[in-house]
Design a protein around this motif. Structure first.
Motif, PDB file in Angstrom:
ATOM      1  N   LEU A  30       0.812  -1.216   0.000  1.00 33.90           N
ATOM      2  CA  LEU A  30       0.000   0.000   0.000  1.00 33.90           C
ATOM      3  C   LEU A  30       0.849   1.272   0.000  1.00 33.90           C
ATOM      4  O   LEU A  30       0.448   2.287  -0.563  1.00 33.90           O
ATOM      5  N   LEU A  31       2.021   1.216   0.621  1.00 37.57           N
ATOM      6  CA  LEU A  31       2.880   2.402   0.702  1.00 37.57           C
ATOM      7  C   LEU A  31       4.016   2.395  -0.306  1.00 37.57           C
ATOM      8  O   LEU A  31       4.784   3.345  -0.384  1.00 37.57           O
ATOM      9  N   GLY A  32       4.167   1.304  -1.033  1.00 35.99           N
ATOM     10  CA  GLY A  32       5.142   1.269  -2.118  1.00 35.99           C
ATOM     11  C   GLY A  32       6.563   0.915  -1.729  1.00 35.99           C
ATOM     12  O   GLY A  32       7.494   1.408  -2.356  1.00 35.99           O
ATOM     13  N   PHE A  33       6.739   0.073  -0.726  1.00 34.94           N
ATOM     14  CA  PHE A  33       8.098  -0.381  -0.437  1.00 34.94           C
ATOM     15  C   PHE A  33       8.195  -1.905  -0.474  1.00 34.94           C
ATOM     16  O   PHE A  33       8.924  -2.536   0.276  1.00 34.94           O
ATOM     17  N   ALA A  34       7.466  -2.487  -1.440  1.00 33.62           N
ATOM     18  CA  ALA A  34       7.526  -3.937  -1.641  1.00 33.62           C
ATOM     19  C   ALA A  34       8.898  -4.321  -2.189  1.00 33.62           C
ATOM     20  O   ALA A  34       9.577  -3.523  -2.836  1.00 33.62           O
ATOM     21  N   HIS A  35       9.301  -5.542  -1.909  1.00 33.01           N
ATOM     22  CA  HIS A  35      10.569  -6.108  -2.384  1.00 33.01           C
ATOM     23  C   HIS A  35      11.785  -5.381  -1.822  1.00 33.01           C
ATOM     24  O   HIS A  35      12.762  -5.150  -2.533  1.00 33.01           O
ATOM     25  N   THR A  36      11.690  -4.994  -0.549  1.00 36.72           N
ATOM     26  CA  THR A  36      12.820  -4.366   0.146  1.00 36.72           C
ATOM     27  C   THR A  36      13.018  -5.083   1.478  1.00 36.72           C
ATOM     28  O   THR A  36      12.195  -5.904   1.888  1.00 36.72           O
ATOM     29  N   ARG A  37      14.114  -4.759   2.160  1.00 34.20           N
ATOM     30  CA  ARG A  37      14.338  -5.320   3.496  1.00 34.20           C
ATOM     31  C   ARG A  37      13.235  -4.884   4.449  1.00 34.20           C
ATOM     32  O   ARG A  37      12.822  -5.640   5.322  1.00 34.20           O
ATOM     33  N   ALA A  38      12.765  -3.654   4.288  1.00 33.50           N
ATOM     34  CA  ALA A  38      11.693  -3.148   5.150  1.00 33.50           C
ATOM     35  C   ALA A  38      10.434  -3.997   4.997  1.00 33.50           C
ATOM     36  O   ALA A  38       9.717  -4.230   5.973  1.00 33.50           O
ATOM     37  N   MET A  39      10.166  -4.477   3.786  1.00 31.23           N
ATOM     38  CA  MET A  39       9.000  -5.324   3.568  1.00 31.23           C
ATOM     39  C   MET A  39       9.125  -6.616   4.355  1.00 31.23           C
ATOM     40  O   MET A  39       8.176  -7.047   5.026  1.00 31.23           O
ATOM     41  N   HIS A  40      10.288  -7.245   4.300  1.00 28.40           N
ATOM     42  CA  HIS A  40      10.475  -8.519   5.002  1.00 28.40           C
ATOM     43  C   HIS A  40      10.342  -8.342   6.511  1.00 28.40           C
ATOM     44  O   HIS A  40       9.721  -9.174   7.181  1.00 28.40           O
ATOM     45  N   LEU A  41      10.910  -7.271   7.041  1.00 29.07           N
ATOM     46  CA  LEU A  41      10.760  -6.987   8.475  1.00 29.07           C
ATOM     47  C   LEU A  41       9.302  -6.744   8.827  1.00 29.07           C
ATOM     48  O   LEU A  41       8.786  -7.264   9.815  1.00 29.07           O
ATOM     49  N   SER A  42       8.652  -5.937   8.037  1.00 30.84           N
ATOM     50  CA  SER A  42       7.269  -5.570   8.293  1.00 30.84           C
ATOM     51  C   SER A  42       6.362  -6.799   8.300  1.00 30.84           C
ATOM     52  O   SER A  42       5.550  -6.973   9.215  1.00 30.84           O
ATOM     53  N   ILE A  43       6.499  -7.646   7.320  1.00 28.21           N
ATOM     54  CA  ILE A  43       5.656  -8.841   7.247  1.00 28.21           C
ATOM     55  C   ILE A  43       5.969  -9.804   8.391  1.00 28.21           C
ATOM     56  O   ILE A  43       5.065 -10.324   9.047  1.00 28.21           O
ATOM     57  N   GLY A  44       7.242 -10.054   8.650  1.00 29.21           N
ATOM     58  CA  GLY A  44       7.622 -10.978   9.716  1.00 29.21           C
ATOM     59  C   GLY A  44       7.124 -10.532  11.077  1.00 29.21           C
ATOM     60  O   GLY A  44       6.509 -11.314  11.815  1.00 29.21           O
ATOM     61  N   PHE A  45       7.376  -9.273  11.407  1.00 29.02           N
ATOM     62  CA  PHE A  45       6.911  -8.763  12.690  1.00 29.02           C
ATOM     63  C   PHE A  45       5.384  -8.710  12.734  1.00 29.02           C
ATOM     64  O   PHE A  45       4.782  -8.971  13.777  1.00 29.02           O
TER      65      PHE A  45
END
Length: 128
Positions: free
Chosen positions: A79-94
């Motif tokens: 939704l915010l446009g940071f897919a396929h980044t390290r931030a995405m992996h952290l966000s989904i995992g947490f």
């Protein structure tokens, strides 16, 4: 028994710890995407405040908002446009762990406040 020693409080303590780790994760993992950093900071602050409030004075709505914040962490990269980044992996995992802990906390409090209902279900299951 102390409020912090009750088993229903443990998921809130874990969520508070996860919120703290999530809050410092942009520095730990050198996240460069500004949308991801801001989203993680704001969401982790909300989760931390709600978890602390639930430790002090539990209410179901605090856990439901934590569930929503976890779901937000899961869907926000797209939704915010940071897919396929390290931030995405952290966000989904947490997000997944926070949702599971909040739902576990809701279940434990429900089980504690409705002991007769849980025992009658177990009794009916054993009779069948």
């Amino acid at each position: 028994m102390s409020r912090l020693q009750e088993r229903e409080t443990v998921p809130d303590v874990y969520n508070l710890f996860l919120a703290a780790v999530l809050f410092i994760s942009p520095w730990l993992f050198k996240l460069t995407i500004s949308q991801g950093r801001i989203d993680i900071w704001v969401t982790s602050a909300i989760i931390g405040i709600l978890s602390l409030a639930a430790i002090i004075a539990y209410r179901d709505w605090e856990e439901w908002i934590n569930v929503l914040m976890g779901v937000w962490l899961i869907v926000s990269p797209w939704l915010l446009g940071f897919a396929h980044t390290r931030a995405m992996h952290l966000s989904i995992g947490f997000g997944v762990v926070i949702v599971l802990l909040a739902l576990l906390d809701l279940f434990l409090h429900y089980e504690k406040s409705h002991p007769d209902e849980m025992e009658s279900r177990e009794g009916r299951a054993q009779q069948q």
